[in-house]
Scaffold this active site. Structure first.
Site, PDB file in Angstrom:
ATOM      1  N   ILE A 203       0.872  -1.190   0.092  1.00 19.16           N
ATOM      2  CA  ILE A 203       0.131  -0.128  -0.106  1.00 19.16           C
ATOM      3  C   ILE A 203       0.975   1.353  -0.003  1.00 19.16           C
ATOM      4  CG2 ILE A 203      -1.946   1.288   1.348  1.00 19.16           C
ATOM      5  CD1 ILE A 203      -2.668  -1.495   0.595  1.00 19.16           C
ATOM      6  N   ARG A 292       2.270  -5.040  24.207  1.00 20.40           N
ATOM      7  CA  ARG A 292       2.800  -3.994  25.209  1.00 20.40           C
ATOM      8  C   ARG A 292       2.122  -3.012  25.622  1.00 20.40           C
ATOM      9  NH1 ARG A 292       5.834  -2.815  20.479  1.00 20.40           N
ATOM     10  NH2 ARG A 292       5.453  -0.723  20.104  1.00 20.40           N
TER      11      ARG A 292
END
Ligand code: MV4
Length: 453
Positions: A203, A292
């Site tokens: 993309i 995280r």
């Protein structure tokens, strides 16, 4: 709830976690490398243990050093923050074997998401939209050529063990593929000890949009909406905001529901971020998942009112989302974060040394996350992030006005910072109109550095 938690990190995120623990009545243990002995995370923790010299591999990244500190101080849990050991499944396994709760997902999940192609297939199976590409890793150059014909050029080769932009190659035509395959394969083998590659449709200049999720240890998952992180330079985020101007309420709802279903199926736990690319037509495609707490989590905290680090601690202690979150999550206003780095605003060269003057802005809707102070030292060995300036307004225009006001009152003397860069970006008409993608910074810097008039 935990009695005592060790914070396996430094800088602003270590202090952010100490603050959350303090407010929950949890005792804290800081660990530090020698150059950080006068840091605020050391000063404000209940206990502090020196774990080694400046070199991260011998201190903050050393599993034996961190685990020894945890054993000596007799903690119940370790919060890894971001970076460092936060997405190291082996570290989470050592924690488990030592009867110390790792505040994050179980190692099996971290390992799954670290194998980017496996994560992609897991998302595909749960109907999360992914880009056309390979099913699993590529077996050979021949396999890559055949897959690329099916997908259509341009394509991108990515390392299965990679992430964050390392070891990727864009292939625009078949004749380029063999050389680029070789280069990506060799680079990945050297960088990650695993040369395996997969392929996706490429993309051009996408927008980077990521969804924040929370999952408890009882099978409940929620989406806390998205952040837009398209203002990046060399894979380092510069400005983040929430919500994204490009995500409609219907898309937010649809992606949120799909992710909840998917992450329940996978058995996800604790906080996570699901990264998507948005193409020019406004379609979102999954690319990877981070297991995280992220640097930019405060913009989500601003628009939802949820303390994500407290949520991480309470989830890891076994609490249910229903007891942690408000009954109905609502998106309120608009938030922007500027990352203040110790670096030259034009040349981007790191700037270490002593801070001689430091004034932090305040007022309604202004938040500063930092572990820096006047007469503090910025050591040359670590990440250049010294502060995060986060604003929250009723709408994006108010957030921008607040950010400009706050930046003008943020004084850091003695070292270079990116404050002037942020002031320039905030004046840019395309930024102000929300007309940007991941190509914004290159265009902005080209304009700034070589104006036509
Ligand atoms: C892409 C892409 C275009 N197409 N994948 C870069 C970091 C890594 N997390 C994924 N990255 C990209 N993957 C496909 N199929 C463009 C990028 C990319 C990018 C992504 C997010 C934010 C900034 C970026 C800058 C350059 C390239």
């Amino acid at each position: 709830m935990f009695r005592k938690v060790l914070i396996a990190n430094r800088g602003e995120i270590a202090l952010r976690i100490i603050n959350a623990c303090r407010e929950l009545g949890i005792r804290t243990v800081a660990v530090y490398a020698e150059p950080d002995r006068n840091s605020l995370h050391v000063r404000f923790a209940d206990e502090a243990i020196c774990i080694g010299p400046a070199r991260p591999a011998d201190s903050y990244l050393s599993v034996p050093a961190v685990i020894s500190a945890a054993e000596i101080s007799n903690v119940d849990a370790i919060h890894p923050g971001y970076g460092l050991l936060s997405e190291n499944a082996n570290f989470a396994e050592v924690c488990r074997a030592s009867n110390i709760k790792f505040i994050g997902p179980p190692p099996e999940i971290t390992r799954l998401m670290g194998e980017k192609e496996k994560a992609r297939q897991a998302m595909k199976e749960a109907k999360v939209p992914i880009l056309p590409g390979s099913d699993g890793v590529l077996a050979s150059i021949q396999d890559a050529l055949e897959t690329a014909e099916l997908v259509g050029y341009p394509v991108i080769l990515k390392a299965k063990a990679g992430g964050g932009g390392r070891g990727m190659r864009i292939v625009r035509a078949a004749e380029e593929l063999p050389n680029l395959y070789h280069a990506a394969n060799t680079e990945a083998a050297n960088a990650f000890g695993n040369g395996e590659l997969y392929m996706e449709k490429f993309i051009e200049d996408p927008r980077h949009i990521e969804f924040q999720v929370l999952a408890d240890e009882h099978g409940n998952v929620v989406s806390l909406f998205e952040r837009e992180c398209s203002i990046q330079r060399r894979h380092q985020k510069v400005i983040e905001e929430a919500p994204s101007l490009m995500v409609t309420p219907a898309m937010r709802d649809e992606i949120g529901r799909t992710l909840v279903r998917c992450l329940k199926k996978i058995g996800y736990q604790n906080a996570g971020t699901v990264e998507f690319l948005m193409d020019a037509k406004g379609h979102l495609y999954f690319i990877e998942m981070n297991t995280r707490i992220q640097v930019e989590h405060p913009v989500t905290e601003a628009i939802t009112g949820v303390d994500l680090v407290k949520a991480q601690l309470r989830i890891a202690a076994g609490e249910k989302l229903a007891d942690i979150l408000p009954k109905k999550l609502e998106l309120r206003g608009h938030s922007i974060e500027c990352r203040i780095n110790a670096e030259h605003p034009d040349k981007f060269t790191p700037s270490a040394g002593k801070i001689v003057a430091f004034n932090v802005p305040g007022g309604k809707g202004v938040r500063v996350d930092t572990a820096q102070y006047a007469e503090g030292m910025v050591p040359p060995y670590y990440d250049s992030l010294i502060a995060k300036l986060i604003v929250h307004g009723d709408d994006r225009a108010e957030a921008i006005a607040k950010m400009e006001r706050a930046l003008s009152q943020f004084v850091v003397e003695g070292i270079d910072t990116s404050i002037p860069l942020h002031q320039q970006i905030l004046k840019d008409p395309d930024f102000r109109e929300g007309k940007f993608d991941t190509g914004f910074m290159d265009r902005f810097l080209a304009k700034r550095n070589a104006p036509e008039d």
